[in-house]
Design a protein around this motif. Structure first.
Motif, PDB file in Angstrom:
ATOM      1  N   VAL A 171       0.852  -1.186   0.000  1.00  0.00           N
ATOM      2  CA  VAL A 171       0.000   0.000   0.000  1.00  0.00           C
ATOM      3  C   VAL A 171       0.893   1.244   0.000  1.00  0.00           C
ATOM      4  CG1 VAL A 171      -1.746   1.311   1.250  1.00  0.00           C
ATOM      5  CG2 VAL A 171      -1.818  -1.194   1.242  1.00  0.00           C
ATOM      6  N   MET A 172       0.672   2.106  -0.973  1.00  0.00           N
ATOM      7  CA  MET A 172       1.481   3.322  -1.022  1.00  0.00           C
ATOM      8  C   MET A 172       0.729   4.426  -1.746  1.00  0.00           C
ATOM      9  SD  MET A 172       4.325   2.761  -4.010  1.00  0.00           S
ATOM     10  CE  MET A 172       3.839   2.779  -5.738  1.00  0.00           C
ATOM     11  N   LEU A 173       1.152   5.644  -1.505  1.00  0.00           N
ATOM     12  CA  LEU A 173       0.642   6.807  -2.217  1.00  0.00           C
ATOM     13  C   LEU A 173       1.521   7.013  -3.444  1.00  0.00           C
ATOM     14  CD1 LEU A 173      -1.395   9.246  -1.995  1.00  0.00           C
ATOM     15  CD2 LEU A 173       0.536  10.521  -1.045  1.00  0.00           C
ATOM     16  N   ASP A 174       0.935   6.931  -4.641  1.00  0.00           N
ATOM     17  CA  ASP A 174       1.775   7.119  -5.822  1.00  0.00           C
ATOM     18  C   ASP A 174       1.929   8.603  -6.139  1.00  0.00           C
ATOM     19  OD1 ASP A 174      -0.435   8.001  -7.388  1.00  0.00           O
ATOM     20  OD2 ASP A 174      -0.905   5.952  -7.990  1.00  0.00           O
ATOM     21  N   HIS A 175       2.816   8.893  -7.073  1.00  0.00           N
ATOM     22  CA  HIS A 175       3.162  10.284  -7.371  1.00  0.00           C
ATOM     23  C   HIS A 175       1.959  11.062  -7.878  1.00  0.00           C
ATOM     24  CE1 HIS A 175       4.868  13.504 -10.046  1.00  0.00           C
ATOM     25  NE2 HIS A 175       5.487  13.760  -8.915  1.00  0.00           N
ATOM     26  N   GLU A 176       1.131  10.445  -8.700  1.00  0.00           N
ATOM     27  CA  GLU A 176      -0.043  11.126  -9.244  1.00  0.00           C
ATOM     28  C   GLU A 176      -1.017  11.521  -8.136  1.00  0.00           C
ATOM     29  OE1 GLU A 176      -3.701  10.254 -12.404  1.00  0.00           O
ATOM     30  OE2 GLU A 176      -1.951   8.947 -12.346  1.00  0.00           O
ATOM     31  N   GLN A 177      -1.250  10.603  -7.194  1.00  0.00           N
ATOM     32  CA  GLN A 177      -2.139  10.911  -6.074  1.00  0.00           C
ATOM     33  C   GLN A 177      -1.538  12.000  -5.189  1.00  0.00           C
ATOM     34  OE1 GLN A 177      -2.130   6.722  -4.838  1.00  0.00           O
ATOM     35  NE2 GLN A 177      -4.365   6.831  -4.774  1.00  0.00           N
ATOM     36  N   ALA A 178      -0.245  11.879  -4.901  1.00  0.00           N
ATOM     37  CA  ALA A 178       0.417  12.872  -4.053  1.00  0.00           C
ATOM     38  C   ALA A 178       0.312  14.262  -4.672  1.00  0.00           C
ATOM     39  CB  ALA A 178       1.883  12.492  -3.849  1.00  0.00           C
ATOM     40  N   THR A 179       0.511  14.346  -5.985  1.00  0.00           N
ATOM     41  CA  THR A 179       0.425  15.629  -6.676  1.00  0.00           C
ATOM     42  C   THR A 179      -0.984  16.205  -6.577  1.00  0.00           C
ATOM     43  OG1 THR A 179       2.177  14.993  -8.233  1.00  0.00           O
ATOM     44  CG2 THR A 179       0.708  16.790  -8.895  1.00  0.00           C
ATOM     45  N   ALA A 180      -1.995  15.334  -6.753  1.00  0.00           N
ATOM     46  CA  ALA A 180      -3.387  15.794  -6.680  1.00  0.00           C
ATOM     47  C   ALA A 180      -3.727  16.311  -5.281  1.00  0.00           C
ATOM     48  CB  ALA A 180      -4.328  14.654  -7.070  1.00  0.00           C
ATOM     49  N   ILE A 181      -3.297  15.590  -4.262  1.00  0.00           N
ATOM     50  CA  ILE A 181      -3.575  15.998  -2.883  1.00  0.00           C
ATOM     51  C   ILE A 181      -2.889  17.326  -2.563  1.00  0.00           C
ATOM     52  CG2 ILE A 181      -3.203  15.419  -0.447  1.00  0.00           C
ATOM     53  CD1 ILE A 181      -3.460  12.456  -1.288  1.00  0.00           C
ATOM     54  N   LEU A 182      -1.603  17.420  -2.893  1.00  0.00           N
ATOM     55  CA  LEU A 182      -0.852  18.626  -2.556  1.00  0.00           C
ATOM     56  C   LEU A 182      -1.315  19.827  -3.379  1.00  0.00           C
ATOM     57  CD1 LEU A 182       2.685  17.047  -2.123  1.00  0.00           C
ATOM     58  CD2 LEU A 182       1.230  18.019  -0.338  1.00  0.00           C
ATOM     59  N   THR A 183      -1.725  19.598  -4.610  1.00  0.00           N
ATOM     60  CA  THR A 183      -2.261  20.693  -5.422  1.00  0.00           C
ATOM     61  C   THR A 183      -3.546  21.232  -4.813  1.00  0.00           C
ATOM     62  OG1 THR A 183      -1.292  19.787  -7.451  1.00  0.00           O
ATOM     63  CG2 THR A 183      -3.140  21.315  -7.703  1.00  0.00           C
ATOM     64  N   HIS A 184      -4.401  20.322  -4.354  1.00  0.00           N
ATOM     65  CA  HIS A 184      -5.651  20.737  -3.716  1.00  0.00           C
ATOM     66  C   HIS A 184      -5.374  21.495  -2.414  1.00  0.00           C
ATOM     67  CE1 HIS A 184     -10.037  20.289  -2.935  1.00  0.00           C
ATOM     68  NE2 HIS A 184      -9.645  20.323  -1.671  1.00  0.00           N
ATOM     69  N   LEU A 185      -4.474  20.972  -1.610  1.00  0.00           N
ATOM     70  CA  LEU A 185      -4.140  21.634  -0.348  1.00  0.00           C
ATOM     71  C   LEU A 185      -3.517  23.009  -0.597  1.00  0.00           C
ATOM     72  CD1 LEU A 185      -2.745  18.583   1.646  1.00  0.00           C
ATOM     73  CD2 LEU A 185      -4.666  20.012   2.341  1.00  0.00           C
ATOM     74  N   GLU A 186      -2.678  23.106  -1.608  1.00  0.00           N
ATOM     75  CA  GLU A 186      -2.037  24.378  -1.907  1.00  0.00           C
ATOM     76  C   GLU A 186      -3.062  25.428  -2.329  1.00  0.00           C
ATOM     77  OE1 GLU A 186       1.673  26.187  -4.548  1.00  0.00           O
ATOM     78  OE2 GLU A 186       1.293  24.032  -4.455  1.00  0.00           O
ATOM     79  N   LYS A 187      -4.113  24.986  -2.992  1.00  0.00           N
ATOM     80  CA  LYS A 187      -5.128  25.919  -3.468  1.00  0.00           C
ATOM     81  C   LYS A 187      -6.114  26.316  -2.381  1.00  0.00           C
ATOM     82  CE  LYS A 187      -8.530  26.559  -7.164  1.00  0.00           C
ATOM     83  NZ  LYS A 187      -9.129  25.964  -8.393  1.00  0.00           N
ATOM     84  N   TYR A 188      -6.542  25.329  -1.568  1.00  0.00           N
ATOM     85  CA  TYR A 188      -7.623  25.588  -0.619  1.00  0.00           C
ATOM     86  C   TYR A 188      -7.194  25.635   0.852  1.00  0.00           C
ATOM     87  CZ  TYR A 188     -10.568  24.596  -4.667  1.00  0.00           C
ATOM     88  OH  TYR A 188     -11.155  24.627  -5.908  1.00  0.00           O
ATOM     89  N   GLU A 189      -6.031  25.056   1.172  1.00  0.00           N
ATOM     90  CA  GLU A 189      -5.596  25.009   2.581  1.00  0.00           C
ATOM     91  C   GLU A 189      -4.136  25.428   2.696  1.00  0.00           C
ATOM     92  OE1 GLU A 189      -7.512  24.196   5.137  1.00  0.00           O
ATOM     93  OE2 GLU A 189      -9.304  23.550   4.036  1.00  0.00           O
ATOM     94  N   TYR A 190      -3.726  26.395   1.901  1.00  0.00           N
ATOM     95  CA  TYR A 190      -2.305  26.708   1.803  1.00  0.00           C
ATOM     96  C   TYR A 190      -1.688  27.073   3.163  1.00  0.00           C
ATOM     97  CZ  TYR A 190       2.124  28.757   0.534  1.00  0.00           C
ATOM     98  OH  TYR A 190       3.472  29.026   0.462  1.00  0.00           O
TER      99      TYR A 190
END
Length: 334
Positions: free
Chosen positions: A118-137
């Motif tokens: 079980v791991m977080l892949d790069h695509e998922q990590a990018t999606a999560i961090l992009t969302h956080l950067e936009k809405y929870e920076y």
């Protein structure tokens, strides 16, 4: 050999007191938890004196633990291996019959069974961090997830960081083992290291420190890097942020399980771990290590940065396929 009577509760107390200075706090808690099941079983079986413990009883305990806890082979092995260590220590203080530890059986498992994938892949990590950067920076949750992904550090290391451990101009973090003030790290002094940071991560930390971080100290007068208004963010709180933000519906993705968010139990923050897609902090670490290896970061560099041996990386962390590894080697040949 003359045995000295000892009850299970006393045996566990003495064992933990003996091991306390030798093992990390996390290992201490793990042994206490695992062996607590054995003490409970002894109470059910009315075993008051461990001098009388037999190999057959140990096998009965193994079956009881397997069925009662619905354990996987890997978890069962971990439980029984800890019990073997405990029984071996009891032999040394004349608490159980000699060589009883050799009768503690545990399942044989293959390396593939022992390695979780079980791991977080790069695509998922990018999606999560992009969302956080936009809405929870620059929020505590944003910084937590970003640090875990970009540094490969364990959750205990993130919890242990202080403001003074961050060096903005030189762009790195210091990781220290400080058990006396309740921030031990897994490998103790061997886990202490300097971790280089990218300019973008430094910018995030700077914005957290300058605009969002509460001006608080913990009960030891230290200034935690990851903190709430009440003080240093607990490991369980940091873990909950990962469970929360790894749910696809929370970072703008459709639910892969065809659930209605209005009826899904996992939509509540305190139930985030119940989402089949949610992951633990260790899955971020595994994904980050795999991604770095896939981008041709040398294994020795990954090993030093993540504080894990290359052998353990191969068995537990590296999720590249054999084909992917071959193609990477081919690039060097060319």
């Amino acid at each position: 050999m003359s045995l000295e009577p000892i009850d299970p509760e006393t045996a566990l107390e003495l064992y933990l007191a003996n091991r306390e200075t030798e093992i990390s706090q996390a290992t201490y808690y793990s042994h206490n938890s695992r062996l607590g099941h054995f003490v409970h079983w002894c109470d059910e079986q009315e075993i008051r004196n461990l001098n009388e413990l037999t190999g057959r009883q140990l096998q009965h305990y193994r079956l009881w633990r397997r069925n009662d806890g619905d354990l996987s082979p890997v978890t069962e092995k971990t439980q029984m291996d800890t019990l073997r260590v405990f029984i071996r220590w009891l032999e040394s203080i004349d608490g159980v019959p000699e060589d009883l530890s050799t009768k503690v059986l545990s399942p044989e498992i293959t390396p593939s069974q022992n390695a979780r994938d079980v791991m977080l892949d790069h695509e998922q990590a990018t999606a999560i961090l992009t969302h956080l950067e936009k809405y929870e920076y620059a929020s505590l949750e944003h910084l937590t997830v970003a640090l875990l992904w970009h540094t490969m550090m364990r959750i205990g290391c993130a919890h242990a960081l202080d403001v003074e451990d961050y060096h903005s101009n030189e762009q790195y973090l210091e990781i220290h083992h400080r058990p006396e003030t309740e921030t031990p790290i897994k490998n103790q002094q061997d886990g202490e290291r300097l971790v280089a940071l990218s300019p973008s991560v430094c910018e995030l930390i700077n914005d957290w420190l300058n605009n969002k971080r509460p001006f608080v100290t913990d009960k030891y007068g230290r200034e935690p890097l990851l903190t709430t208004e009440q003080g240093r963010a607990s490991i369980s709180a940091l873990r909950s942020y990962v469970y929360c933000w790894s749910r696809p519906c929370w970072y703008g993705q459709p639910c892969p399980h065809d659930r209605d968010p209005k009826q899904c139990d996992a939509i509540r923050r305190d139930n985030a771990s119940k989402c089949p897609s949610s992951i633990s902090p260790h899955a971020i670490r595994r994904g980050s290590i795999t991604h770095s290896l896939g981008k041709d970061m040398p294994e020795k560099v990954v090993s030093d940065r993540a504080n894990v041996s290359q052998a353990v990386i191969d068995q537990h962390y590296d999720q590249r396929t054999e084909r992917e590894r071959m193609e990477q080697r081919r690039e060097f040949l060319e």
